[in-house]
Design a protein around this motif. Sequence first.
Motif, PDB file in Angstrom:
ATOM      1  N   LEU A  60     -29.975  -8.911 188.933  1.00  0.00           N
ATOM      2  CA  LEU A  60     -30.160  -8.241 187.644  1.00  0.00           C
ATOM      3  C   LEU A  60     -29.420  -8.979 186.533  1.00  0.00           C
ATOM      4  O   LEU A  60     -29.959  -9.191 185.440  1.00  0.00           O
ATOM      5  N   MET A  61     -28.191  -9.386 186.824  1.00  0.00           N
ATOM      6  CA  MET A  61     -27.404 -10.072 185.796  1.00  0.00           C
ATOM      7  C   MET A  61     -27.989 -11.448 185.474  1.00  0.00           C
ATOM      8  O   MET A  61     -27.971 -11.882 184.321  1.00  0.00           O
ATOM      9  N   ARG A  62     -28.508 -12.117 186.475  1.00  0.00           N
ATOM     10  CA  ARG A  62     -29.180 -13.402 186.201  1.00  0.00           C
ATOM     11  C   ARG A  62     -30.415 -13.194 185.334  1.00  0.00           C
ATOM     12  O   ARG A  62     -30.683 -13.968 184.408  1.00  0.00           O
ATOM     13  N   ASP A  63     -31.170 -12.141 185.611  1.00  0.00           N
ATOM     14  CA  ASP A  63     -32.370 -11.858 184.830  1.00  0.00           C
ATOM     15  C   ASP A  63     -32.029 -11.475 183.389  1.00  0.00           C
ATOM     16  O   ASP A  63     -32.811 -11.746 182.461  1.00  0.00           O
ATOM     17  N   LEU A  64     -30.874 -10.839 183.189  1.00  0.00           N
ATOM     18  CA  LEU A  64     -30.469 -10.407 181.846  1.00  0.00           C
ATOM     19  C   LEU A  64     -29.865 -11.540 181.025  1.00  0.00           C
ATOM     20  O   LEU A  64     -29.784 -11.446 179.794  1.00  0.00           O
ATOM     21  N   PRO A 100     -30.837 -14.516 179.888  1.00  0.00           N
ATOM     22  CA  PRO A 100     -31.549 -15.063 178.716  1.00  0.00           C
ATOM     23  C   PRO A 100     -31.607 -14.101 177.533  1.00  0.00           C
ATOM     24  O   PRO A 100     -31.777 -14.534 176.386  1.00  0.00           O
ATOM     25  N   ARG A 101     -31.469 -12.800 177.781  1.00  0.00           N
ATOM     26  CA  ARG A 101     -31.543 -11.814 176.697  1.00  0.00           C
ATOM     27  C   ARG A 101     -30.226 -11.689 175.946  1.00  0.00           C
ATOM     28  O   ARG A 101     -30.197 -11.167 174.837  1.00  0.00           O
ATOM     29  N   TYR A 102     -29.144 -12.158 176.557  1.00  0.00           N
ATOM     30  CA  TYR A 102     -27.822 -12.029 175.936  1.00  0.00           C
ATOM     31  C   TYR A 102     -27.165 -13.402 175.909  1.00  0.00           C
ATOM     32  O   TYR A 102     -26.224 -13.680 176.647  1.00  0.00           O
ATOM     33  N   THR A 103     -27.698 -14.254 175.070  1.00  0.00           N
ATOM     34  CA  THR A 103     -27.235 -15.630 175.003  1.00  0.00           C
ATOM     35  C   THR A 103     -25.778 -15.692 174.569  1.00  0.00           C
ATOM     36  O   THR A 103     -25.319 -14.908 173.746  1.00  0.00           O
ATOM     37  N   GLY A 104     -25.072 -16.631 175.164  1.00  0.00           N
ATOM     38  CA  GLY A 104     -23.669 -16.826 174.830  1.00  0.00           C
ATOM     39  C   GLY A 104     -22.711 -16.148 175.782  1.00  0.00           C
ATOM     40  O   GLY A 104     -21.502 -16.381 175.721  1.00  0.00           O
ATOM     41  N   PHE A 105     -23.226 -15.306 176.676  1.00  0.00           N
ATOM     42  CA  PHE A 105     -22.337 -14.568 177.570  1.00  0.00           C
ATOM     43  C   PHE A 105     -22.296 -15.102 179.010  1.00  0.00           C
ATOM     44  O   PHE A 105     -21.545 -14.564 179.824  1.00  0.00           O
ATOM     45  N   SER A 106     -23.070 -16.090 179.346  1.00  0.00           N
ATOM     46  CA  SER A 106     -23.001 -16.718 180.673  1.00  0.00           C
ATOM     47  C   SER A 106     -23.058 -15.711 181.813  1.00  0.00           C
ATOM     48  O   SER A 106     -22.311 -15.795 182.790  1.00  0.00           O
ATOM     49  N   LEU A 107     -23.943 -14.723 181.690  1.00  0.00           N
ATOM     50  CA  LEU A 107     -24.000 -13.645 182.678  1.00  0.00           C
ATOM     51  C   LEU A 107     -24.343 -14.152 184.076  1.00  0.00           C
ATOM     52  O   LEU A 107     -23.902 -13.565 185.071  1.00  0.00           O
ATOM     53  N   SER A 108     -25.115 -15.212 184.162  1.00  0.00           N
ATOM     54  CA  SER A 108     -25.466 -15.754 185.467  1.00  0.00           C
ATOM     55  C   SER A 108     -24.242 -16.252 186.217  1.00  0.00           C
ATOM     56  O   SER A 108     -24.230 -16.273 187.451  1.00  0.00           O
ATOM     57  N   GLY A 109     -23.227 -16.648 185.450  1.00  0.00           N
ATOM     58  CA  GLY A 109     -22.011 -17.161 186.075  1.00  0.00           C
ATOM     59  C   GLY A 109     -21.041 -16.081 186.492  1.00  0.00           C
ATOM     60  O   GLY A 109     -20.734 -15.918 187.671  1.00  0.00           O
TER      61      GLY A 109
END
Length: 204
Positions: A148-152, A154-163
């Motif tokens: 879910l966090m990886r999918d999100l 691109p919608r929240y640029t600058g936050f490196s959620l995938s990492g």
Amino acid sequence: MKVRVRLRVAGVDEAGRGPLAGPVVAAAVILNPARPIRGLADSKALEPEERERLAKIVRERALCYAVAWADAEEIDSINILQATMLAMRRALLGLAVPPQQVLVDGNRCPCPEGLGFECLFEAIIKGDASVPSISAASILAKTTRDALMRDLDPRYTGFSLSGHKGYGTPAHVAELNALGPSPLHRRSFAPVRVNAGFDEAEFA
């Protein structure tokens, strides 16, 4: 000769109570005794590749499973503990087969009222490392939340959620300081509350 009757046991666990952003995710799993799974363990003790491998096997071999979550807005509204219990109830409600016993990782169980089935509930501290059905739930909850966090991301640029997956790493805190909170952030959590400029009493 006594016939041993096997109970349908649902293991329940969560992932994501501690992060500053994103949902808390819960899973409920009823394993199939006829299709055992080797290597089940606490998801935190497994390498990411092994978690993903086991998650696929759990989905293929379990008698049934369900995954659910509570989002950041719900966490802020009712607090993280109650949101976790809510996510667990949603996961139990999603099971295609009603359990006869529910084993929950930790020291608390979700409220059984209104689930549509009656059964025994038991909380087991560190159950994710010792009870196979809870281990399976831990793996599904963790891998689902990570996806879910990886999918999100691109919608929240600058936050490196995938990492960092929303956890309060130094990099995430630096991003939060620079950008301020997004709609995905839990404003009731102290580092986010400070950056959002909320008064302490608002979430007391």
